[in-house]
Scaffold this active site. Structure first.
Site: not given
Length: 444
Positions: A123, A279, A287, A318
């Protein structure tokens, strides 16, 4: 995938906060994926006559993340080491006494966790792919618009020979499409997980399954995932594949960001982000925030992928710790790449290209940027050794006297009959850049 708390808003993660991937990997999304896996398992068993149809309907109806307390599940997960154990208890209670016995029947926690992880990944990757497509389209437009926009090519930080911005942009696009293709291939390969306690599917046969392959196939089909050849509790190819394609995507987009950060420096200013960030202290700043966030993601991704690759070393049927170590870094990787893809699309769509500055910078070395071409052009006239010696001397004088190379060449008696107008024009020494750009743009 485990919860990290319902307060995980991304306060310290502006790279992915608010992105489509943030929602797709959030606690609610992970919880819903766990519930989807549980409901699909009951439906698969019902379709094969191993559970009543009413039980499948009841579990599916109850499998709604809004009905469960994610924080409580996270806290209770400490008791058994994963959230499936408390979730099964809560889901069984929600379904009711009659159909509760068919919740999670025959499965182990890792079946549900791994399957939910694949659902979350698929998804999220769908959202990442949409943003990569946006990025690719925007870069294609930039490459076409600036097919012949000459600029300095730089190697080891220094001017080398001229190139074009079109070739640079189409190179960015090529990396973006490489990332897209790798992610698509991995997305389409991600399997469901069904193995039972130790990967033998024994419990399902105990509950009456005569064909466990049919059960596994039906389970995978219910979820839109691939049918696994084997239970992969300790065969972690799907996780490694995700690690590889996500780390590559982060690095591919990081290359774009790195170039924009360099080319957007005040001293260079050949490109600029469409909407720079401010800033807190300097009102004049704009920026390159999108590039900065992408670069940050690219720096984190390899270490996250390394953790996932390290988890390939999973003992027994496992492992204790290797499987558990995957959950958070994989979610972080999905989030980072999802945020980076979002930012890359915005960056590419808004990038401003200053062709006039690129042209101006072609003259910063007073013509030395075409010395390679002049070596080739003058060798037949002067001989290779003399051409090299002359250009070496004139390069020194260009630096020491601050005079253009073309001017110094024009003063050489040996070259009085040589037309040097074209060979000394940087904009006319971009080789096959235009052809290469056209060829790369044919890729869809």
């Amino acid at each position: 995938m485990t919860s990290v708390g319902s307060d995980d808003t991304g306060l310290l993660a502006p790279g992915w906060a608010g992105s489509p991937a943030a929602s797709a990997t959030g606690d609610a999304a992970c919880l819903q994926a766990l519930l989807d896996a549980e409901a699909a398992l009951t439906r698969a068993q019902a379709s094969l006559g191993l559970a009543p149809a009413e039980a499948a309907s009841a579990v599916t109806e109850a499998a709604d993340a809004d009905r469960f307390d994610a924080r409580s599940l996270a806290e209770r997960a400490r008791g058994g080491g994963n959230p499936v154990i408390p979730l099964v208890a809560d889901l069984t209670e929600a379904v009711g006494e009659e159909h509760g016995p068919y919740v999670h029947r025959g499965a182990t926690s890792q079946d549900i966790m791994d399957t939910a992880t694949m659902l979350v990944a698929v998804r999220t990757l769908d959202l990442v792919l949409a943003d990569l497509d946006r990025t690719g389209r925007a870069l294609a437009r930039l490459a076409a618009d600036h097919r012949d926009t000459a600029m300095p090519g730089r190697t080891l930080t220094q001017h080398a020979v001229p190139t074009t911005f079109g070739l640079k942009a189409v190179g960015w696009r090529s990396l973006t499409l490489d990332a897209r293709d790798r992610i698509k291939a991995v997305r389409d390969s991600l399997p469901a997980q069904l193995g039972g306690a130790a990967g033998t599917l024994a419990a399902f046969t105990a509950y009456g399954a005569r064909d466990t392959q049919a059960l596994t196939a039906t389970f995978a089909r219910e979820l839109g995932l691939r049918e696994p050849l084997l239970p992969w509790h300790t065969l972690r190819t799907p996780i490694a594949d995700l690690a590889g394609c996500l780390a590559f995507a982060a690095g591919a987009l990081g290359k774009v960001a790195a170039d924009v950060l360099v080319l957007g420096r005040t001293e260079i200013a050949e490109v600029a982000e469409g909407g720079g960030g401010g800033s807190s202290a300097m009102p004049h700043k704009a920026n390159p925030v999108r590039s900065t966030l992408i670069a940050a993601a690219a720096r984190r991704a390899p270490q996250l992928a390394a953790t996932l690759y390290g988890s390939l070393v999973a003992e027994d049927e496992r492992p204790a710790g290797a499987w558990h170590a995957e959950w958070e870094p994989l979610r972080d990787l999905l989030r980072l790449v999802g945020g980076a893809a979002r930012d890359a699309a915005e960056l590419a769509e808004g990038l401003r290209v200053h062709a006039d500055v690129m042209c101006e910078h072609l003259g910063l070395t007073h013509g030395l940027i075409v010395s390679e071409r002049l070596s080739a052009e003058l060798a037949p006239v002067l001989g290779r050794a003399r051409a090299k010696a002359l250009l070496t001397d004139l390069a020194r004088r260009t630096y020491t006297e601050g005079r253009p190379l073309a001017e110094l060449l024009a003063e050489e008696p040996e070259l009085k009959d040589v037309d040097l107008a074209e060979p000394t024009d940087p904009a006319r020494y971009t080789g096959s850049a235009g052809v290469l750009t056209d060829r790369a743009l044919e890729r869809r």
